[in-house]
Write a protein that holds these residues in place. Structure first.
Motif, PDB file in Angstrom:
ATOM      1  N   ASN A 292       0.796  -1.226   0.000  1.00 27.50           N
ATOM      2  CA  ASN A 292       0.000   0.000   0.000  1.00 27.50           C
ATOM      3  C   ASN A 292       0.834   1.284   0.000  1.00 27.50           C
ATOM      4  N   HIS A 293       2.101   1.178  -0.403  1.00 29.16           N
ATOM      5  CA  HIS A 293       2.940   2.369  -0.506  1.00 29.16           C
ATOM      6  C   HIS A 293       3.335   2.586  -1.959  1.00 29.16           C
ATOM      7  N   ASN A 294       3.149   3.792  -2.437  1.00 29.24           N
ATOM      8  CA  ASN A 294       3.534   4.172  -3.794  1.00 29.24           C
ATOM      9  C   ASN A 294       4.932   4.749  -3.717  1.00 29.24           C
ATOM     10  N   ALA A 295       5.941   3.886  -3.849  1.00 32.94           N
ATOM     11  CA  ALA A 295       7.318   4.277  -3.554  1.00 32.94           C
ATOM     12  C   ALA A 295       7.879   5.289  -4.542  1.00 32.94           C
ATOM     13  N   GLY A 296       7.687   5.052  -5.839  1.00 36.37           N
ATOM     14  CA  GLY A 296       8.222   6.016  -6.786  1.00 36.37           C
ATOM     15  C   GLY A 296       8.291   5.517  -8.210  1.00 36.37           C
ATOM     16  N   MET A 297       8.975   6.290  -9.035  1.00 32.67           N
ATOM     17  CA  MET A 297       9.051   6.003 -10.454  1.00 32.67           C
ATOM     18  C   MET A 297      10.307   6.606 -11.058  1.00 32.67           C
ATOM     19  N   ILE A 298      10.807   5.953 -12.117  1.00 30.64           N
ATOM     20  CA  ILE A 298      11.956   6.455 -12.871  1.00 30.64           C
ATOM     21  C   ILE A 298      11.465   6.942 -14.227  1.00 30.64           C
ATOM     22  N   ILE A 299      11.784   8.189 -14.546  1.00 34.79           N
ATOM     23  CA  ILE A 299      11.463   8.765 -15.840  1.00 34.79           C
ATOM     24  C   ILE A 299      12.767   8.947 -16.598  1.00 34.79           C
ATOM     25  N   THR A 300      12.785   8.560 -17.852  1.00 38.30           N
ATOM     26  CA  THR A 300      14.000   8.687 -18.665  1.00 38.30           C
ATOM     27  C   THR A 300      13.710   9.484 -19.922  1.00 38.30           C
ATOM     28  N   GLY A 301      14.572  10.443 -20.218  1.00 38.46           N
ATOM     29  CA  GLY A 301      14.435  11.249 -21.420  1.00 38.46           C
ATOM     30  C   GLY A 301      13.842  12.613 -21.137  1.00 38.46           C
ATOM     31  N   PHE A 302      13.872  13.464 -22.140  1.00 38.03           N
ATOM     32  CA  PHE A 302      13.385  14.824 -21.964  1.00 38.03           C
ATOM     33  C   PHE A 302      12.813  15.374 -23.266  1.00 38.03           C
ATOM     34  N   SER A 303      11.721  16.115 -23.141  1.00 38.32           N
ATOM     35  CA  SER A 303      11.188  16.896 -24.253  1.00 38.32           C
ATOM     36  C   SER A 303      10.414  18.057 -23.659  1.00 38.32           C
ATOM     37  N   ASN A 304      10.222  19.113 -24.434  1.00 39.99           N
ATOM     38  CA  ASN A 304       9.465  20.262 -23.946  1.00 39.99           C
ATOM     39  C   ASN A 304       8.017  19.886 -23.639  1.00 39.99           C
ATOM     40  N   THR A 305       7.460  18.972 -24.440  1.00 40.59           N
ATOM     41  CA  THR A 305       6.083  18.534 -24.211  1.00 40.59           C
ATOM     42  C   THR A 305       5.961  17.816 -22.875  1.00 40.59           C
ATOM     43  N   LEU A 306       6.891  16.911 -22.602  1.00 39.71           N
ATOM     44  CA  LEU A 306       6.864  16.173 -21.343  1.00 39.71           C
ATOM     45  C   LEU A 306       7.020  17.119 -20.161  1.00 39.71           C
ATOM     46  N   LEU A 307       7.901  18.095 -20.287  1.00 39.38           N
ATOM     47  CA  LEU A 307       8.093  19.060 -19.219  1.00 39.38           C
ATOM     48  C   LEU A 307       6.840  19.910 -19.013  1.00 39.38           C
ATOM     49  N   SER A 308       6.189  20.293 -20.099  1.00 36.22           N
ATOM     50  CA  SER A 308       4.951  21.073 -20.002  1.00 36.22           C
ATOM     51  C   SER A 308       3.879  20.302 -19.250  1.00 36.22           C
ATOM     52  N   LEU A 309       3.727  19.021 -19.588  1.00 38.30           N
ATOM     53  CA  LEU A 309       2.736  18.182 -18.930  1.00 38.30           C
ATOM     54  C   LEU A 309       3.079  17.968 -17.459  1.00 38.30           C
ATOM     55  N   PHE A 310       4.359  17.823 -17.177  1.00 36.47           N
ATOM     56  CA  PHE A 310       4.801  17.651 -15.791  1.00 36.47           C
ATOM     57  C   PHE A 310       4.431  18.879 -14.957  1.00 36.47           C
ATOM     58  N   CYS A 311       4.718  20.068 -15.491  1.00 38.36           N
ATOM     59  CA  CYS A 311       4.444  21.298 -14.762  1.00 38.36           C
ATOM     60  C   CYS A 311       2.954  21.547 -14.593  1.00 38.36           C
ATOM     61  N   ASN A 312       2.155  20.897 -15.433  1.00 35.89           N
ATOM     62  CA  ASN A 312       0.715  21.158 -15.398  1.00 35.89           C
ATOM     63  C   ASN A 312       0.046  20.605 -14.149  1.00 35.89           C
ATOM     64  N   GLY A 313       0.618  19.599 -13.505  1.00 33.07           N
ATOM     65  CA  GLY A 313      -0.047  19.154 -12.293  1.00 33.07           C
ATOM     66  C   GLY A 313       0.336  17.803 -11.781  1.00 33.07           C
ATOM     67  N   GLU A 314      -0.407  17.387 -10.746  1.00 32.97           N
ATOM     68  CA  GLU A 314      -0.072  16.179 -10.017  1.00 32.97           C
ATOM     69  C   GLU A 314      -1.250  15.229  -9.839  1.00 32.97           C
ATOM     70  N   SER A 315      -2.419  15.551 -10.357  1.00 30.07           N
ATOM     71  CA  SER A 315      -3.588  14.729 -10.041  1.00 30.07           C
ATOM     72  C   SER A 315      -4.310  14.260 -11.288  1.00 30.07           C
ATOM     73  N   ASN A 316      -5.281  13.393 -11.086  1.00 33.07           N
ATOM     74  CA  ASN A 316      -6.095  12.846 -12.170  1.00 33.07           C
ATOM     75  C   ASN A 316      -5.250  12.334 -13.331  1.00 33.07           C
ATOM     76  N   PRO A 317      -4.477  11.278 -13.138  1.00 30.86           N
ATOM     77  CA  PRO A 317      -3.592  10.819 -14.191  1.00 30.86           C
ATOM     78  C   PRO A 317      -4.336  10.411 -15.453  1.00 30.86           C
ATOM     79  N   GLY A 318      -4.955   9.226 -15.466  1.00 31.87           N
ATOM     80  CA  GLY A 318      -5.710   8.780 -16.629  1.00 31.87           C
ATOM     81  C   GLY A 318      -4.903   8.823 -17.908  1.00 31.87           C
ATOM     82  N   THR A 319      -5.587   8.741 -19.011  1.00 24.77           N
ATOM     83  CA  THR A 319      -4.927   8.826 -20.312  1.00 24.77           C
ATOM     84  C   THR A 319      -4.998  10.255 -20.802  1.00 24.77           C
TER      85      THR A 319
END
Length: 293
Positions: free
Chosen positions: A221-248
Motif C-alpha cells: 500500500n505504498h507508492n514508492a516512486g518512479m523512474i522517468i527517462t528522457g526529456f522533451s518540452n512537451t513532457l516538461l509542459s505536462l509535468f508542470c501542469n499538475g499532479e492529479s487525475n492521471p488517466g490517459t
C-alpha cells in the motif's frame, strides 16, 4: 511521446499547460545568459508570471527537488533544466520546504536558496557541490527531521521528492535504495506519518523511454516512486501542469480538459495508439477531411 509531438502542435499543449505568452522554465533561465540590455529584467518578469500561473493552479505545492548540477554540465540544456525545475519546485512549495533544495550528494542537506533575483539564485544553484551518487536515506531522514522539528501534520508533508539528473538510477544511488526506503517507512511510521514522500527520479539523458515503477512490492500500500527517462518540452509542459487525475492524457486533451497529470502515475500517462489517433484527428484543421475507402 514522439508520435504525440509529431501529431499535436507543441504550442497547443504548452498553452494548455501554461497559458499563451509564457516560457518554459529552462528557457527563462537560458535567457539570462544572453548578453542583451534588459535581458535579466525580462527574465525576472517572465519567471514571476510563470510561478504565479502555476501557483494559481495550485500545482507542485507539496514537493522537494534534488538537483544534480555538476561543473561538467555547466551551460548545458540539462543544467538549465535541473536549475530551473529545482527553483520552480522550491518557489511553488509551501513552508518549510519553500525556497529550499537538496543537492545530489553523498551527504545531502536541505539548502536555503540565496539570492536577490533570478540570476543570483541560479548562480547559487550552480555553486552547490554535487557528487557522483546520492544518499537517499539521508534525504528521507532529513525530511523527517524537519517534519518532527516543525511538528508538521501528514497534510503538510511533501508528497513527492523530484530528482533531476542525467544519471541512471541504479548507478546513482549510494546505497541499496530498497533498503533505504524500507527503513524510511519504519522511521516515518514510528513518528506518526502515514507515508514516505514518493520518489520521482528523472534521468534527463537519452531518448524518452517507458516509465518504470520502483518499489511497488517493497511495502504494501505504498507508492514508492518512479523512474522517468528522457526529456522533451512537451513532457516538461505536462509535468508542470499538475499532479492529479492521471488517466490517459490523450483522451483529456482530445476533449480539451487537461486537469493535471500525476508524474508518479506515468505508467498510465502513455496513451494507446487509438487514443493518439483520436487526439490527432480531433485537431480543427482536420475536421473537414473525409475518409474514402
Amino acid at each position: 511521446m514522439k508520435l504525440v509531438n509529431m501529431l499535436l502542435p507543441k504550442k497547443c499543449i504548452f498553452n494548455m499547460c501554461f497559458g499563451d505568452g509564457l516560457k518554459l522554465p529552462h528557457h527563462v533561465v537560458a535567457s539570462l545568459e544572453k548578453d542583451q540590455c534588459g535581458a535579466d529584467e525580462i527574465a525576472e518578469v517572465q519567471w514571476r508570471r510563470l510561478v504565479q500561473q502555476l501557483r494559481n493552479k495550485r500545482k507542485l505545492r507539496n514537493c522537494i527537488a534534488v538537483c544534480d548540477v555538476p561543473d561538467s554540465r555547466r551551460g548545458s540544456l540539462k543544467e538549465m533544466v535541473c536549475i530551473s525545475m529545482g527553483l520552480l519546485a522550491s518557489d511553488l512549495s509551501e513552508k518549510p520546504w519553500q525556497g529550499s533544495v537538496f543537492p545530489f550528494s553523498d551527504f545531502p542537506r536541505l539548502h536555503k536558496i540565496k539570492g536577490d533575483n533570478l540570476k543570483s539564485r541560479c548562480e547559487f544553484m550552480r555553486n552547490i557541490v554535487c557528487a557522483e551518487k546520492v544518499d537517499f536515506s539521508k534525504i528521507y531522514n532529513g525530511v523527517l527531521h524537519i517534519a518532527t522539528t516543525e511538528k508538521l501534520s501528514n497534510a503538510e508533508m511533501p508528497k513527492s521528492i523530484f530528482v533531476f539528473t542525467y544519471r541512471e538510477f541504479d548507478k546513482a544511488s549510494k546505497n541499496d535504495w530498497v533498503l533505504d526506503y524500507r527503513e524510511a517507512v519504519k522511521n516515518y511510521s514510528k513518528r506518526g506519518y502515514a507515508y514516505v514522500p514518493r520518489l520521482v527520479f528523472w534521468n534527463l539523458k537519452g531518448s524518452i523511454a517507458e516509465p518504470e515503477v520502483i518499489g511497488s512490492h517493497v511495502v504494501k500500500n505504498h507508492n514508492a516512486g518512479m523512474i522517468i527517462t528522457g526529456f522533451s518540452n512537451t513532457l516538461l509542459s505536462l509535468f508542470c501542469n499538475g499532479e492529479s487525475n492521471p488517466g490517459t492524457y490523450a483522451a483529456r486533451v482530445a476533449q480539451g480538459h487537461v486537469d493535471g497529470i500525476d508524474l508518479v502515475s506515468l505508467q498510465r500517462f502513455a496513451p494507446k495508439v487509438e487514443d493518439v489517433m483520436e487526439w490527432a484527428l480531433s485537431n480543427e484543421e482536420l475536421t473537414s477531411l473525409f475518409i474514402f475507402d
